[in-house]
Design an enzyme around this catalytic site. Structure first.
Site, short mmCIF file in Angstrom:
data_model
loop_
_atom_site.label_atom_id
_atom_site.label_comp_id
_atom_site.label_asym_id
_atom_site.label_seq_id
_atom_site.Cartn_x
_atom_site.Cartn_y
_atom_site.Cartn_z
N CYS A 111 36.74 36.56 45.37
CA CYS A 111 37.76 37.26 44.65
C CYS A 111 37.05 38.76 44.60
O CYS A 111 36.27 39.06 45.11
CB CYS A 111 37.77 36.76 43.04
SG CYS A 111 36.19 37.13 42.41
N HIS B 216 29.19 37.74 35.47
CA HIS B 216 29.75 37.11 34.37
C HIS B 216 29.61 37.68 33.02
O HIS B 216 30.26 37.44 32.20
CB HIS B 216 29.17 35.44 34.12
CG HIS B 216 29.07 34.85 35.63
ND1 HIS B 216 28.00 35.08 36.16
CD2 HIS B 216 29.84 34.13 36.23
CE1 HIS B 216 28.34 34.46 37.38
NE2 HIS B 216 29.36 33.79 37.44
N GLU C 250 29.50 33.68 30.76
CA GLU C 250 30.75 34.44 30.44
C GLU C 250 30.98 34.52 29.03
O GLU C 250 31.09 35.44 27.89
CB GLU C 250 31.84 34.43 31.21
CG GLU C 250 33.00 35.31 30.88
CD GLU C 250 34.16 35.00 31.60
OE1 GLU C 250 34.11 34.42 32.77
OE2 GLU C 250 35.27 35.13 30.93
N THR D 119 37.45 33.68 31.54
CA THR D 119 38.43 34.27 32.86
C THR D 119 38.58 32.95 33.76
O THR D 119 39.56 33.28 34.70
CB THR D 119 37.91 35.34 33.57
OG1 THR D 119 36.41 34.86 34.04
CG2 THR D 119 37.90 36.55 32.49
N CYS E 206 41.80 35.13 35.06
CA CYS E 206 42.01 36.13 35.64
C CYS E 206 43.00 35.98 36.93
O CYS E 206 43.21 34.60 37.12
CB CYS E 206 40.66 36.79 36.42
SG CYS E 206 40.14 35.68 37.61
N SER F 231 30.03 26.40 39.11
CA SER F 231 31.02 27.51 39.02
C SER F 231 32.28 26.77 38.13
O SER F 231 33.03 25.91 38.82
CB SER F 231 31.32 27.89 40.74
OG SER F 231 32.63 28.38 40.66
N SER F 232 32.64 27.35 37.14
CA SER F 232 33.76 26.89 36.36
C SER F 232 35.14 27.15 37.33
O SER F 232 35.68 25.92 37.10
CB SER F 232 33.87 27.91 35.13
OG SER F 232 35.08 27.68 34.41
N ASN F 233 35.18 27.93 37.87
CA ASN F 233 36.67 27.95 38.72
C ASN F 233 36.66 27.03 39.76
O ASN F 233 37.77 26.47 39.75
CB ASN F 233 36.84 29.66 39.04
CG ASN F 233 35.97 29.89 40.12
OD1 ASN F 233 36.79 29.57 41.31
ND2 ASN F 233 35.10 30.34 40.13
#
Ligand code: 0CM
Ligand code: SF4
Length: 337
Positions: A28, A90, A142, A180, A210, A238-240
């Site tokens: 991103c 973050h 974050e 996010t 996001c 990695s959360s996402n």
């Protein structure tokens, strides 16, 4: 002429197989900016450059930058006085900025601007004396950074199960914010539970989850719904990326795994598998996805077909303190030439 014997068709494994590739996937704008920030800092200031926490949550990115001279530390007391330290994508709390100033460290802040936006929202709601319910995962950097903006006003909510235990000072002055990189669907379920308890709940001024997190979840839904196997490239912290595996399974993928590298794929996962789908988290370099596609090709799967659900063109400028130093170095070089 063909004769119908009433038997199921015998599929040619070579033609029944397919590979779908999510688009968007991978880097991103915030990750791109953060990784370039460390690279350019190394070029400009020379190694070592210290980085507080992993610059982004990807093993390969961290290892590659370490090889170039970045030193990743957990806390600022590991950074020698006067050294340069980069803050990760973050974000950090004001206490971390204060500690860096106290220790005379030179700081480059690679916090994603979309995380900074959530920090601003937290400060605004706190200034108006709202109780802020921050939806996120305990221990994630974050969340620690955002909560640190207004520790007296913010409480963490991880799931709808937490809502019953929430106590606020005034039910008419409650707002919610979020990390996010959460699952959009899970977050909306948590917000619904909070709103049931506090009907006057105030929403964030704009989406906190996001664009990149949202787009990657929409894309994985598209490629996962009929898939036998969804491979998500990304690291465990990695959360996402972790959310992409969960979303894939929720929409019906028969199996889904998170892998850092193609070498982690277990051949047994492919037994009887025709429809494979591939995606990657927002902190994942494309070369790792290429590695997965090559692995599949070597095992007889065809070229991947991209399935695009959104276009992305956002680019963030580098941190102003780094741009200033790059400009100054260029001017000095021009004067000396
Ligand atoms: O927040 P998350 O754990 O998903 O971080 P990441 O480094 O994998 O992805 C990019 C970001 C941010 C903020
Ligand atoms: Fe920024 Fe979103 Fe990327 Fe995180 S995932 S760095 S918030 S754009």
């Amino acid at each position: 002429m063909t004769t119908d014997l009433g038997l199921p068709p015998v599929l040619d494994p070579a033609t029944a197989r397919s590979v779908l590739l999510a688009a968007p996937r991978g880097y991103c704008a915030g990750v791109d900016r953060a990784v370039i920030t460390v690279e350019k800092s190394l070029d400009l200031y020379g190694a070592p450059v210290y980085v507080r926490k992993e610059i982004v949550h990807n093993k390969h990115v961290v290892t590659t930058l370490e090889e170039r001279g970045a030193i990743f530390v957990e806390e600022l007391d590991e950074v020698p006085p006067g050294a340069t330290v980069v803050f990760s994508a973050h974000g950090v709390s004001p206490a971390v900025h204060a500690e860096a100033a106290e220790r005379s460290l030179k700081t480059i802040d690679a916090t994603c601007p979309l995380v900074t936006k959530v920090h601003h929202e937290a400060k605004r709601f706190a200034a108006d004396d709202y109780d802020i319910l921050l939806i996120g995962h305990a221990g994630h950097e974050e969340v620690e950074g955002t909560a640190g903006e207004a520790p007296d006003h913010i409480q963490l909510v991880e799931s709808p199960a937490d809502v019953a235990g929430i106590v606020v000072r005034d039910p008419a002055k409650v707002a919610w914010l979020s990390q996010t990189t959460l699952s959009v669907d899970e977050t909306m379920a948590t917000v619904a539970a909070i709103r049931e308890k506090f009907p006057l709940l105030l929403d964030p001024p704009s989406d906190d989850i996001c664009y990149a997190t949202q787009n990657r979840q929409v894309a994985v839904k598209e490629i996962a719904k009929d898939a036998d196997l969804v491979l998500v490239v990304g690291s465990r912290n990695s959360s996402n990326s972790v959310r992409l595996v969960e979303v894939a399974l929720e929409v019906g993928a028969k199996a889904s795994y998170l892998i850092d590298y193609a070498s982690e794929i277990d051949d047994a996962w492919l037994e009887g598998v025709e429809k494979v789908s591939v995606t990657s988290g927002a902190s994942v370099p494309e070369e790792l996805v290429d590695g997965v596609l090559s692995y599949l090709a070597e095992r007889g799967y065809p070229d991947a077909q991209a399935v695009r659900t959104a276009e992305e063109s956002l680019i963030f400028a580098l941190p102003p303190e780094l741009r200033r130093d790059i400009r100054a170095a260029a001017e000095l070089a021009a004067r000396q030439a």
